[in-house]
Design a protein around this motif. Structure first.
Motif, short mmCIF file in Angstrom:
data_model
loop_
_atom_site.label_atom_id
_atom_site.label_comp_id
_atom_site.label_asym_id
_atom_site.label_seq_id
_atom_site.Cartn_x
_atom_site.Cartn_y
_atom_site.Cartn_z
N ALA A 400 -10.76 3.65 38.20
CA ALA A 400 -10.87 3.38 39.63
C ALA A 400 -12.28 3.59 40.15
O ALA A 400 -12.77 2.88 41.02
CB ALA A 400 -9.89 4.25 40.42
N SER A 401 -13.00 4.59 39.54
CA SER A 401 -14.33 4.91 40.04
C SER A 401 -15.35 3.83 39.71
O SER A 401 -16.43 3.79 40.30
CB SER A 401 -14.79 6.25 39.45
N ASN A 402 -15.04 2.96 38.75
CA ASN A 402 -15.97 1.92 38.34
C ASN A 402 -15.88 0.68 39.20
O ASN A 402 -16.64 -0.26 39.02
CB ASN A 402 -15.72 1.53 36.88
N HIS A 403 -14.90 0.60 40.11
CA HIS A 403 -14.69 -0.60 40.91
C HIS A 403 -15.01 -0.34 42.37
O HIS A 403 -14.52 0.64 42.96
CB HIS A 403 -13.22 -1.06 40.78
N PRO A 404 -15.82 -1.18 42.99
CA PRO A 404 -16.06 -1.04 44.42
C PRO A 404 -14.82 -1.42 45.21
O PRO A 404 -13.96 -2.13 44.70
CB PRO A 404 -17.20 -2.04 44.68
N LEU A 405 -14.74 -0.93 46.42
CA LEU A 405 -13.61 -1.28 47.27
C LEU A 405 -13.62 -2.77 47.57
O LEU A 405 -14.67 -3.38 47.78
CB LEU A 405 -13.67 -0.47 48.57
N THR A 406 -12.42 -3.36 47.58
CA THR A 406 -12.29 -4.79 47.83
C THR A 406 -10.97 -5.04 48.54
O THR A 406 -10.12 -4.14 48.63
CB THR A 406 -12.37 -5.59 46.51
N THR A 407 -10.74 -6.27 49.00
CA THR A 407 -9.47 -6.56 49.67
C THR A 407 -8.36 -6.68 48.63
O THR A 407 -8.61 -6.93 47.43
CB THR A 407 -9.56 -7.88 50.45
N LEU A 408 -7.12 -6.49 49.08
CA LEU A 408 -5.98 -6.62 48.17
C LEU A 408 -5.90 -8.01 47.57
O LEU A 408 -5.59 -8.19 46.39
CB LEU A 408 -4.68 -6.30 48.92
N ALA A 409 -6.19 -9.03 48.40
CA ALA A 409 -6.13 -10.41 47.91
C ALA A 409 -7.15 -10.63 46.80
O ALA A 409 -6.85 -11.26 45.77
CB ALA A 409 -6.37 -11.37 49.06
N GLU A 410 -8.38 -10.10 46.99
CA GLU A 410 -9.41 -10.26 45.97
C GLU A 410 -9.03 -9.53 44.69
O GLU A 410 -9.25 -10.01 43.58
CB GLU A 410 -10.75 -9.74 46.51
N SER A 414 -8.34 -11.26 41.11
CA SER A 414 -9.12 -10.84 39.95
C SER A 414 -8.23 -10.43 38.79
O SER A 414 -8.48 -10.77 37.63
CB SER A 414 -10.03 -9.67 40.35
N LEU A 415 -7.16 -9.68 39.08
CA LEU A 415 -6.23 -9.25 38.03
C LEU A 415 -5.55 -10.44 37.37
O LEU A 415 -5.34 -10.46 36.15
CB LEU A 415 -5.18 -8.30 38.63
N ILE A 416 -5.18 -11.43 38.18
CA ILE A 416 -4.53 -12.62 37.62
C ILE A 416 -5.48 -13.34 36.67
O ILE A 416 -5.09 -13.73 35.55
CB ILE A 416 -4.08 -13.56 38.75
N ILE A 417 -6.74 -13.53 37.09
CA ILE A 417 -7.72 -14.22 36.25
C ILE A 417 -7.95 -13.46 34.94
O ILE A 417 -7.99 -14.05 33.85
CB ILE A 417 -9.04 -14.40 37.02
N LYS A 418 -8.08 -12.13 35.02
CA LYS A 418 -8.30 -11.32 33.82
C LYS A 418 -7.10 -11.41 32.86
O LYS A 418 -7.28 -11.47 31.64
CB LYS A 418 -8.56 -9.87 34.21
N SER A 419 -5.89 -11.42 33.43
CA SER A 419 -4.68 -11.51 32.59
C SER A 419 -4.61 -12.85 31.89
O SER A 419 -4.23 -12.95 30.72
CB SER A 419 -3.43 -11.30 33.45
N LEU A 420 -4.98 -13.91 32.60
CA LEU A 420 -4.99 -15.25 32.00
C LEU A 420 -6.05 -15.36 30.91
O LEU A 420 -5.82 -15.98 29.87
CB LEU A 420 -5.22 -16.31 33.09
N GLU A 421 -7.22 -14.74 31.14
CA GLU A 421 -8.27 -14.75 30.12
C GLU A 421 -7.82 -13.98 28.87
O GLU A 421 -8.06 -14.41 27.74
CB GLU A 421 -9.55 -14.12 30.69
N LYS A 422 -7.15 -12.86 29.10
CA LYS A 422 -6.70 -12.04 27.98
C LYS A 422 -5.65 -12.74 27.13
O LYS A 422 -5.57 -12.54 25.92
CB LYS A 422 -6.14 -10.71 28.51
N THR A 423 -4.84 -13.59 27.76
CA THR A 423 -3.74 -14.26 27.05
C THR A 423 -4.06 -15.72 26.74
O THR A 423 -3.16 -16.48 26.39
CB THR A 423 -2.45 -14.20 27.89
N ASP A 424 -5.35 -16.08 26.85
CA ASP A 424 -5.77 -17.46 26.58
C ASP A 424 -5.00 -18.47 27.41
O ASP A 424 -4.64 -19.56 26.92
CB ASP A 424 -5.63 -17.79 25.08
N GLY A 425 -4.71 -18.12 28.64
CA GLY A 425 -4.06 -19.05 29.55
C GLY A 425 -2.56 -19.11 29.44
O GLY A 425 -1.91 -19.95 30.09
N CYS A 426 -1.95 -18.24 28.63
CA CYS A 426 -0.47 -18.23 28.49
C CYS A 426 0.13 -17.53 29.72
O CYS A 426 0.06 -16.30 29.83
CB CYS A 426 -0.05 -17.52 27.21
#
Length: 453
Positions: A400-410, A414-426
């Protein structure tokens, strides 16, 4: 695959009667066998295991009293008390009919019979017998369900259980929210077991698995001939759950068409089987469950607001396992004992180092994931204890300390994009990582205009 036609055993000392019944009943789609003596009848019953017995009450030793028939009826009932028996006699003997019914006969018919009445009686008894088998199956399922335990001593679960125990004794509709694997179905069964309807059926339906064209047939039933593939009557889930509890799981995955049809029943308390003009009355206690954010779906015009208010008289949220870490050790021990019994193995003890690893893990799959981890540990454990190496899980350090504060939507985007990258778009795997259903992930991707692949 076509269903096996009902097997009817005809017992009568007159060959012409047996042949006549075999002919007309075979034409109606029944499978028919017959016997002319009591001994042959008992043998045919043992070997053929018929669904229904149609039996004469008078045999050669006594043509009027029905004593042979009563003795045979008693033996048949002792062999199979659940199987329907319809008696017939050429003598209009009220006393004999009464005696037969007392011994367990389901119905009677007089000779010479009227085909229409004969068919009506047999079809009705077969239908009732099939319904009874369904109820027995549900009763067995209920016996298994009743063993479901909700183990807790965390403050988060204490609050939930206090609320649930108050509402369980009422008939109020309950909406259970929570991430995948938190135990929403177990909580629904817990509510059911405390309710005044616990002696009736609990019927669970996965609403996300029902296509639009089968929705009414599945939920309300259909009559024979209602459509091309309606080869026989079908009892809907509302009828099976009559006077009991209906659990609608994954309710957010219903189409708008299905939502409108369900809403009509909940508002009017009435429904009709497909192809029937007979109105039936819905008498069920409704429990719904979903991992979706229904208020968001309402804003996105994906879920009906009027249906939402019909199903959430009482709303409860099952906390994720990461918010009830005090329960992890208790649950882990429970799952070890459960899976050890399943695989017929002695239950190993969990080492303190393993408990620390379990409590430090993020548990994106919640209680369901914990159960799978402990099942694997039981299978891999080669000693009397489970250590952290057997668990094969890695505690996730806080970032948590490594991430700046951001909006819930952002953050969500971001989490969705990272999950898609991790699973090669699955999307299915990405949804699993995020604790969402695939359809919920698609809705969020559309909301944030995320395109991948």
């Amino acid at each position: 695959m076509p269903s096996t036609p009902p097997h009817i055993l005809v017992l009568d000392d007159k060959l012409d009667i047996c042949l006549s019944l075999e002919y007309i009943l075979s034409k109606k789609g029944f499978r028919v066998s017959y016997a002319q003596t009591i001994e042959q009848g008992l043998l045919e019953d043992r070997n053929g295991n018929p669904d229904l017995v149609l039996m004469d009450m008078n045999y050669t030793s006594d043509t009027t009293s029905g004593s042979d028939g009563l003795a045979l009826l008693k033996k048949l009932r002792e062999r199979n008390p659940d199987r329907a028996i319809v008696v017939m006699t050429a003598w209009s003997n009220t006393e004999l009919i009464v005696q037969s019914m007392k011994l367990g006969a389901a119905d009677f018919i007089e000779k010479p019979w009227q085909n229409q009445r004969l068919f009506q009686i047999l079809e009705q008894q077969i239908k009732l017998q099939n319904l009874e088998k369904s109820k027995q199956g549900l009763a067995q399922q209920l016996a298994e369900q009743s063993s479901t335990e909700i183990l807790w001593h965390s403050p988060a679960m204490k609050k939930v259980m206090q609320q649930v125990e108050r509402v369980s004794e009422t008939d109020a509709s309950v909406l259970i929210l929570g991430e995948n694997g938190t135990g929403k179905s177990s909580l629904a069964k817990y509510i059911y077991n405390l309710s005044p309807r616990r002696d009736k059926n609990l019927v669970s339906v996965n609403m996300g698995a029902i296509p639009d064209d089968l929705f009414e047939s599945e939920m309300f039933g259909h009559i024979k001939g209602a459509f091309t593939d309606a080869k026989s009557d079908r009892i809907g889930r509302f009828s099976i759950a009559h006077e009991g509890t209906l659990l609608l799981d994954e309710i957010a995955n219903m189409s708008m068409m299905q939502q409108s049809k369900l809403l009509r029943v909940l508002e009017s308390g009435e429904y009709e089987a497909v192809g029937s003009s007979t109105t039936q009355h819905a008498n069920v206690r409704l429990i719904c469950a979903t991992n979706a954010e229904l208020r968001t779906l309402i804003e996105e015009k994906i879920f009906r607001e009027d249906l939402y208010y019909r199903i959430n008289t009482f709303e409860v949220t099952m906390p994720p396992l990461r918010e009830r870490r005090e329960d992890i050790s208790l649950l882990a021990t429970h799952f070890v004992n459960l899976h050890s019994k399943k695989y017929n193995r002695p239950a190993p003890k969990i080492k303190p180092s393993a408990v620390s690893a379990l409590e430090g893990y993020r548990w994106s799959g919640n209680v369901r994931e914990l159960s799978h981890v402990m099942e694997r540990a039981v299978l891999l454990c080669s000693s009397e204890t489970i250590d952290r190496e057997v668990l094969n899980i890695t505690p996730v350090p806080s970032q948590a300390s490594n991430h700046p504060l951001t909006t819930l939507a952002e953050a969500e985007s971001s989490l969705i994009i990272k999950s898609l990258e991790k699973t090669d778009g699955c999307t299915a795997e990405a949804a699993k990582i995020l604790g969402l259903s695939t359809s919920a992930l698609y809705r969020r991707m559309e909301k944030y205009q995320i395109k991948y692949g």
